[in-house]
Design an enzyme around this catalytic site. Structure first.
Site, PDB file in Angstrom:
ATOM      1  N   GLY A  47      49.726  29.651-125.103  1.00 23.37           N
ATOM      2  CA  GLY A  47      48.825  28.743-124.381  1.00 23.37           C
ATOM      3  C   GLY A  47      47.584  29.401-123.811  1.00 23.37           C
ATOM      4  O   GLY A  47      46.546  28.751-123.648  1.00 23.37           O
ATOM      5  N   GLU A 102      47.644  33.592-117.611  1.00 21.70           N
ATOM      6  CA  GLU A 102      48.448  32.410-117.984  1.00 21.70           C
ATOM      7  C   GLU A 102      47.552  31.179-118.087  1.00 21.70           C
ATOM      8  O   GLU A 102      46.559  31.064-117.376  1.00 21.70           O
ATOM      9  CB  GLU A 102      49.509  32.150-116.905  1.00 21.70           C
ATOM     10  CG  GLU A 102      50.888  32.664-117.244  1.00 21.70           C
ATOM     11  CD  GLU A 102      51.597  31.873-118.339  1.00 21.70           C
ATOM     12  OE1 GLU A 102      50.929  31.249-119.178  1.00 21.70           O
ATOM     13  OE2 GLU A 102      52.832  31.887-118.354  1.00 21.70           O
ATOM     14  N   ASP A 103      47.939  30.246-118.939  1.00 21.60           N
ATOM     15  CA  ASP A 103      47.200  28.990-118.987  1.00 21.60           C
ATOM     16  C   ASP A 103      47.616  28.077-117.842  1.00 21.60           C
ATOM     17  O   ASP A 103      46.788  27.443-117.208  1.00 21.60           O
ATOM     18  CB  ASP A 103      47.376  28.283-120.343  1.00 21.60           C
ATOM     19  CG  ASP A 103      48.836  28.070-120.711  1.00 21.60           C
ATOM     20  OD1 ASP A 103      49.701  28.788-120.178  1.00 21.60           O
ATOM     21  OD2 ASP A 103      49.114  27.177-121.529  1.00 21.60           O
ATOM     22  N   ASP A 106      53.598  26.029-113.873  1.00 20.83           N
ATOM     23  CA  ASP A 106      54.214  24.711-113.707  1.00 20.83           C
ATOM     24  C   ASP A 106      55.388  24.879-112.731  1.00 20.83           C
ATOM     25  O   ASP A 106      55.194  24.877-111.515  1.00 20.83           O
ATOM     26  CB  ASP A 106      54.647  24.224-115.095  1.00 20.83           C
ATOM     27  CG  ASP A 106      55.040  22.766-115.126  1.00 20.83           C
ATOM     28  OD1 ASP A 106      55.270  22.183-114.064  1.00 20.83           O
ATOM     29  OD2 ASP A 106      55.150  22.202-116.226  1.00 20.83           O
ATOM     30  N   LYS A 134      50.055  23.576-111.327  1.00 20.22           N
ATOM     31  CA  LYS A 134      50.633  22.257-111.073  1.00 20.22           C
ATOM     32  C   LYS A 134      51.683  22.416-109.966  1.00 20.22           C
ATOM     33  O   LYS A 134      52.888  22.493-110.228  1.00 20.22           O
ATOM     34  CB  LYS A 134      51.280  21.746-112.367  1.00 20.22           C
ATOM     35  CG  LYS A 134      51.380  20.233-112.434  1.00 20.22           C
ATOM     36  CD  LYS A 134      52.306  19.813-113.539  1.00 20.22           C
ATOM     37  CE  LYS A 134      51.653  19.736-114.895  1.00 20.22           C
ATOM     38  NZ  LYS A 134      52.576  19.205-115.928  1.00 20.22           N
ATOM     39  N   PHE A 155      50.615  15.516-117.921  1.00 18.75           N
ATOM     40  CA  PHE A 155      50.888  16.414-119.051  1.00 18.75           C
ATOM     41  C   PHE A 155      49.548  16.866-119.625  1.00 18.75           C
ATOM     42  O   PHE A 155      48.850  16.106-120.293  1.00 18.75           O
ATOM     43  CB  PHE A 155      51.724  15.692-120.109  1.00 18.75           C
ATOM     44  CG  PHE A 155      52.473  16.636-120.991  1.00 18.75           C
ATOM     45  CD1 PHE A 155      53.859  16.663-120.991  1.00 18.75           C
ATOM     46  CD2 PHE A 155      51.789  17.542-121.809  1.00 18.75           C
ATOM     47  CE1 PHE A 155      54.551  17.559-121.797  1.00 18.75           C
ATOM     48  CE2 PHE A 155      52.475  18.445-122.605  1.00 18.75           C
ATOM     49  CZ  PHE A 155      53.864  18.449-122.600  1.00 18.75           C
ATOM     50  N   ASP A 162      49.547  22.865-125.321  1.00 18.53           N
ATOM     51  CA  ASP A 162      50.078  21.991-126.372  1.00 18.53           C
ATOM     52  C   ASP A 162      51.057  20.961-125.855  1.00 18.53           C
ATOM     53  O   ASP A 162      51.583  21.054-124.746  1.00 18.53           O
ATOM     54  CB  ASP A 162      50.820  22.837-127.417  1.00 18.53           C
ATOM     55  CG  ASP A 162      52.190  23.289-126.918  1.00 18.53           C
ATOM     56  OD1 ASP A 162      52.273  23.814-125.793  1.00 18.53           O
ATOM     57  OD2 ASP A 162      53.184  23.104-127.650  1.00 18.53           O
TER      58      ASP A 162
HETATM   59  C1  PRP Z   1      53.953  27.205-120.914  1.00 20.57           C
HETATM   60  C2  PRP Z   1      52.815  27.949-120.228  1.00 20.57           C
HETATM   61  C3  PRP Z   1      53.526  28.892-119.310  1.00 20.57           C
HETATM   62  C4  PRP Z   1      54.796  28.147-118.969  1.00 20.57           C
HETATM   63  C5  PRP Z   1      54.638  27.521-117.632  1.00 20.57           C
HETATM   64  O1  PRP Z   1      54.361  27.946-122.000  1.00 20.57           O
HETATM   65  O2  PRP Z   1      52.020  28.636-121.151  1.00 20.57           O
HETATM   66  O3  PRP Z   1      53.840  30.112-119.940  1.00 20.57           O
HETATM   67  O4  PRP Z   1      54.979  27.123-119.947  1.00 20.57           O
HETATM   68  O5  PRP Z   1      55.782  26.784-117.313  1.00 20.57           O
HETATM   69  P1  PRP Z   1      56.700  27.104-116.071  1.00 20.57           P
HETATM   70  O6  PRP Z   1      55.803  27.455-114.914  1.00 20.57           O
HETATM   71  O7  PRP Z   1      57.435  25.805-115.852  1.00 20.57           O
HETATM   72  O8  PRP Z   1      57.626  28.221-116.419  1.00 20.57           O
HETATM   73  P2  PRP Z   1      55.227  27.332-123.201  1.00 20.57           P
HETATM   74  O9  PRP Z   1      56.662  27.777-123.022  1.00 20.57           O
HETATM   75  O10 PRP Z   1      54.993  25.864-123.312  1.00 20.57           O
HETATM   76  O11 PRP Z   1      54.656  28.109-124.458  1.00 20.57           O
HETATM   77  P3  PRP Z   1      53.163  28.117-125.056  1.00 20.57           P
HETATM   78  O12 PRP Z   1      52.296  28.918-124.096  1.00 20.57           O
HETATM   79  O13 PRP Z   1      53.325  28.799-126.370  1.00 20.57           O
HETATM   80  O14 PRP Z   1      52.685  26.687-125.186  1.00 20.57           O
END
Ligand code: PRP
Length: 184
Positions: A47, A102-103, A106, A134, A155, A162
């Protein structure tokens, strides 16, 4: 399979121009804070790739780049905090100033795991730069040291983010219509 058309988009949260202005400001802050030091930027795949690329281009310090890929054991168990490293760093970070990129933060469980993992490797420091936060869904007590935008419990997709591996290439950060992610 859901459609990949713009009809899936609820609203644009942040346009590319606004994102770039924010990244400019974040980079300035990082350049100031780490002046005279070397930085190891750790991108969390996938991400963060677009955010990472735009950010690192604006860093005026000596920079090492490395990447990690983390997976939770499926969405349903994400809140358990059980994650695993799919791809670890290529190099050690002992005595280095590490900036995790990080993107989105959450629940914060992924970030908590990454910070704890990196801290065992004896870095000089570990900080976090996240494009989105978030806070409404937070389960772990973690926060970004450098933050782009706080978002509501929508979302978010686009600019690297993604849903089911789609929408990462949208230039703006958008919210997805609930009917798209609630249908499965
Ligand atoms: C997403 C995002 C963070 C994580 C955040 O990654 O890039 O790494 O989730 O979520 P959290 O704070 O609830 O742990 P994802 O697992 O969707 O993989 P991606 O980056 O390849 O989309």
């Amino acid at each position: 399979m859901h459609s990949k058309t713009p009809e899936d988009i609820d609203e644009v949260l942040f346009r590319r121009e606004e994102i770039l202005t924010k990244i400019e400001a974040l980079a300035e802050q990082i350049n100031r804070d780490y002046a005279g030091k070397e930085l190891t930027m750790v991108g969390i795949l996938k991400g963060s790739v677009l955010f990472f690329s735009e950010l690192v281009l604006r860093i005026k310090l000596p920079v090492r780049m490395d990447f990690m890929s983390i997976s939770s054991y499926g969405q349903s168990s994400k809140s358990s905090g059980v994650v695993r490293i799919l791809k670890d760093l290529d190099n050690g970070v002992e005595n280095q100033h590490v900036l995790i990129v990080e993107d989105i933060v959450d629940t914060g469980l992924t970030l908590k795991y990454i910070i704890e993992s990196l801290e065992t490797r004896k870095p000089a420091s570990v900080k976090v730069c996240a494009l989105l936060d978030k806070p409404s869904r937070r389960l772990a007590d973690v926060a970004a040291d450098y933050l782009g935008f706080t978002i509501p419990d929508a979302f978010a997709v686009g600019y690297g983010l993604d849903y089911s591996e789609q929408y990462r290439n949208l230039p703006d950060i958008c919210s997805l219509k609930p009917c798209i992610y609630q249908e499965t």
